[in-house]
Motif scaffolding. Structure first.
Motif, short mmCIF file in Angstrom:
data_model
loop_
_atom_site.label_atom_id
_atom_site.label_comp_id
_atom_site.label_asym_id
_atom_site.label_seq_id
_atom_site.Cartn_x
_atom_site.Cartn_y
_atom_site.Cartn_z
N THR A 1 68.29 3.97 10.91
CA THR A 1 66.90 4.05 11.33
C THR A 1 66.74 3.68 12.80
N LYS B 1 55.70 8.34 5.61
CA LYS B 1 56.60 7.98 4.52
C LYS B 1 57.94 8.69 4.65
N THR B 2 58.98 8.03 4.15
CA THR B 2 60.29 8.64 3.97
C THR B 2 60.41 9.07 2.51
N SER C 1 62.58 9.89 -0.29
CA SER C 1 63.97 9.70 -0.70
C SER C 1 64.17 10.22 -2.10
N MET D 1 67.74 2.04 -4.15
CA MET D 1 66.27 2.08 -4.22
C MET D 1 65.72 0.96 -5.10
N ALA E 1 60.24 -2.38 2.48
CA ALA E 1 60.75 -1.03 2.54
C ALA E 1 59.99 -0.09 1.61
N GLU E 2 59.44 -0.65 0.51
CA GLU E 2 58.69 0.17 -0.43
C GLU E 2 57.40 0.71 0.18
N ARG F 1 58.35 4.21 1.98
CA ARG F 1 59.05 5.27 1.27
C ARG F 1 58.18 5.83 0.14
N THR F 2 58.53 7.03 -0.27
CA THR F 2 57.88 7.70 -1.39
C THR F 2 58.94 8.53 -2.10
N VAL G 1 54.55 12.84 4.81
CA VAL G 1 56.00 12.67 4.84
C VAL G 1 56.52 12.93 6.24
#
Length: 506
Positions: free
Chosen positions: A127, A143-144, A146, A173, A180-181, A184-185, A212
Motif C-alpha cells: 500500500t 474502498k478496496t 478484496s 481477511m 482495515a475493515e 475494504r469491501t 471502489v
C-alpha cells in the motif's frame, strides 16, 4: 482526511523498504537469528540446536531441506493441536492449498507472527508503494474490493471452534485489524461465503453502489465478478460504475493472458496494475516499480531465504545457496525458513533473479511440470492418476499425452478458461466423452483447487480432448533431437507453445 492520515501512516514503511534494499545480507542474517532465538525451545529447535544461534552456513549444514511430505509428521502434530512443535505455542489457523501425492490438500501453519510480521507488514509495504506511485488514486478515499476464499473447521480437531483452515486470503481477511475493515469491501459475511455462485452474486449486488478505488484478488475470479457487476449496472465499462477505480492488486496466476481482457473491461488511462507474490507459506515479493514486471524480494518479513539451483532439484543431498551467492538469470527453487514454523521448506516455486541490487525476481514456475494458468495447480501426479482412471473406465491404453491451458479471452465467456488434453491412444476409446468425464471427475477428486475452479464451470470449463495421430509425439521428439534415451514429452505445460508444436507435426 482519512486518506491523508492512512497514507502518511503506511508510507512510514518506505524507510524500512529502502533499508533492506541497501543492507540485504545483514537483514537476512538478523531474520535468521531472530527465528532461531524464538524457536529454540520448540521440539524442532532443540533437535537442531537453535539455542546456539548459528550462522547461515552452519544452519544449512545442521537442518535438512524438507518437502511438505517430509515435514508432514511434524505438521500433523501441529494440526492436531500440539504446542511448541515447530513454533512456540499452539497454532490455530492453517492455509489450505493444493494437494500433494499423498493428500488432496496441504495445510500450512499461519502463526500470529506470520500474520503480523509477514502478511500484514507486506500488505502495508504494498500500500505504501501504491500511494507513492499512484497518488491520484487516493486508495484510502474509497474502498478496496478484496475477493478471496473461505475457511472451515480444522478437520484434525473439529471440536476446537477456534482452529480453522482455509484459503490464505480468507485467513488474512478474517484476522484483519479493525481499522482495515473500514477501507475494504465487501463485509466479511459476504467475503467469506463458501458457495461461489452465491458469493459472486451477492458481492456484485453489494459493491455496485460502493466507491471502489482498488481491486485485490486472483484475475480469474475478478473477471467473473466484474462481468456480473457490469450486467447489474447495464454497462460494458466498469469506470461508469466506479469512476475512481485506479488500481488492481493481482497475484496467484500469470497476468499476461488476462491483460487485454482487463483493458477491455476497464478502458481507463488512470488504471494501474501491481503484482504481488503472496503464497500460503508467506508474502514473498511484490512489484515495486510501475514500469517493471520484476518483483522486489521482501527481506525483513520473518522469512529467511535460500535458493536451490536447478541441477540440485532432484538431488538426494541438495545444496542450497544463500542470498549473497545467487546469480542473475539462473533458475532457483525457493527454500524458506519462516515465522510460520517452516524450516528450510521447499515450497515448490521457482524464481529467476533479474536484479541483485536490490534483489528482484520473476516467478518462473514450479520444480515439477504443472498447470496453473487459472489457479488450479494441477501437478503431474494428478494428471497421470486421472488418465489412468479414465483408461481403466473405458478399457483403453494411452501411449503418450500432454495438457496445456486454453484461453477464451474475447469470446462471450471470456472470463473462463480450460485445459486441452492431447492424447495418443494405442486404441482410442469407443466413448471419448466418457473418457473425458472420468478424467475430469478424477482430477476434481484429487485436487481441491481444480475442483474449486471447475465448480459450476464458473472459472474452468470441462477439459477438451484432442486425439493425437499414432506416432505424433515420437515425430515431435525426433524434430527436437530428443528421441530415445531418457527424453520424454512433458506431461503438463503452463503455456501452449509445446502443444501447438506437437499439433503442427504432420
Amino acid at each position: 482526511m482519512l486518506n491523508t492520515i492512512l497514507t502518511w501512516a503506511v508510507q512510514r514503511r518506505l524507510a524500512d523498504i529502502r533499508y533492506f534494499q541497501q543492507h540485504p545480507h545483514e537483514v537476512q542474517q538478523e531474520v535468521l537469528h531472530s527465528l532461531q532465538h524464538t524457536a529454540k525451545n520448540t521440539d524442532w529447535g532443540r533437535q537442531y540446536g537453535y539455542a546456539d544461534g548459528v550462522s547461515g552456513r552452519e544452519f544449512a549444514q545442521r537442518v535438512p531441506i524438507s518437502s511438505y511430505e517430509e515435514l508432514y509428521p511434524m505438521l500433523e502434530r501441529v494440526l492436531r493441536g500440539e504446542r511448541n512443535v515447530l513454533w512456540p505455542g499452539q497454532v490455530q489457523w492453517f492455509a489450505k492449498s493444493s494437494g500433494t501425492t499423498n493428500a488432496r490438500s496441504k495445510y500450512i501453519p499461519v502463526t500470529r507472527e506470520a500474520l503480523e510480521d509477514c502478511h500484514y507488514r507486506a500488505g502495508r509495504d504494498m500500500t505504501a508503494l501504491a500511494t507513492l506511485h499512484y497518488p491520484d488514486t487516493q486508495v484510502f478515499g474509497g474502498k478496496t474490493l478484496s475477493l478471496g476464499g473461505t475457511h472451515t473447521p480444522n478437520p484434525m480437531r473439529p471440536e476446537d471452534a477456534a482452529s480453522r483452515v482455509g484459503d490464505v486470503s480468507a485467513v488474512i481477511m478474517q484476522n484483519l485489524p479493525t481499522w482495515a475493515e473500514h477501507v475494504r469491501t465487501p463485509p466479511l459475511e459476504l467475503a467469506l461465503l463458501d458457495e461461489w455462485e452465491e458469493k459472486i452474486e451477492r458481492i456484485a449486488r453489494h459493491v455496485v453502489q460502493v466507491d471502489v478505488r482498488v481491486l485485490a484478488g486472483v484475475p480469474t475470479w475478478m473477471i467473473v465478478l466484474l462481468r456480473r457487476v457490469l450486467e447489474l449496472a447495464g454497462t460494458d465499462n466498469i469506470t461508469e460504475v466506479w469512476p475512481n477505480l485506479g488500481l488492481f492488486l493481482h497475484g496467484a496466476v500469470a497476468f499476461g493472458p488476462y491483460r487485454k481482457l482487463f483493458r477491455q473491461l476497464i478502458p481507463s488511462g488512470q488504471m494501474h496494475y501491481q503484482e504481488v507474490y503472496n503464497a500460503s507459506e508467506g508474502y514473498i515479493a511484490l512489484q515495486d516499480e510501475p514500469d517493471s514486471e520484476d518483483l522486489l524480494l521482501l527481506l525483513n518479513h520473518g522469512i529467511y531465504y535460500e535458493f536451490l539451483p536447478a541441477d540440485q532439484w532432484d538431488s538426494l543431498e541438495p545444496h542450497a545457496v544463500p542470498l549473497e551467492d545467487v546469480e542473475l538469470g539462473k533458475s532457483y527453487a525457493l527454500i524458506m525458513s519462516s515465522n510460520a514454523g517452516l524450516w528450510r521448506y521447499k515450497i515448490g516455486d521457482t524464481v529467476r533473479f533479474t536484479c541483485l541490487a536490490p534483489y528482484r525476481i520473476r516467478i518462473t514456475g514450479r520444480t515439477k511440470h504443472f498447470l496453473n494458468a487459472f489457479g488450479e495447480e494441477v501437478v503431474v501426479e494428478n494428471a497421470e492418476a486421472a488418465v489412468a482412471a479414465a483408461c481403466q473406465a473405458t478399457n483403453t491404453t494411452v501411449r503418450d499425452f500432454t495438457a496445456a491451458p486454453i484461453y477464451f479471452a474475447g469470446a462471450a465467456d471470456g472470463s473462463r478458461g480450460g485445459h486441452q488434453w492431447l492424447i495418443e491412444f494405442l486404441t482410442p476409446p469407443q466413448d471419448t466423452e466418457r473418457f473425458t468425464a472420468v478424467l475430469d471427475t478424477t482430477l476434481r477428486q484429487l485436487n481441491s483447487d481444480y475442483d474449486a475452479k471447475r465448480h459450476r464451470d464458473i472459472a474452468l470449463v470441462p477439459p477438451v480432448l484432442t486425439v493425437a495421430k499414432l506416432g505424433q509425439f515420437e515425430r515431435w521428439l525426433a524434430q527436437k533431437g530428443k528421441l530415445g534415451g531418457q527424453h520424454k514429452v512433458p506431461r503438463l505445460s503452463n503455456s501452449r507453445e509445446m502443444l501447438e508444436e506437437i499439433l503442427a507435426v504432420s
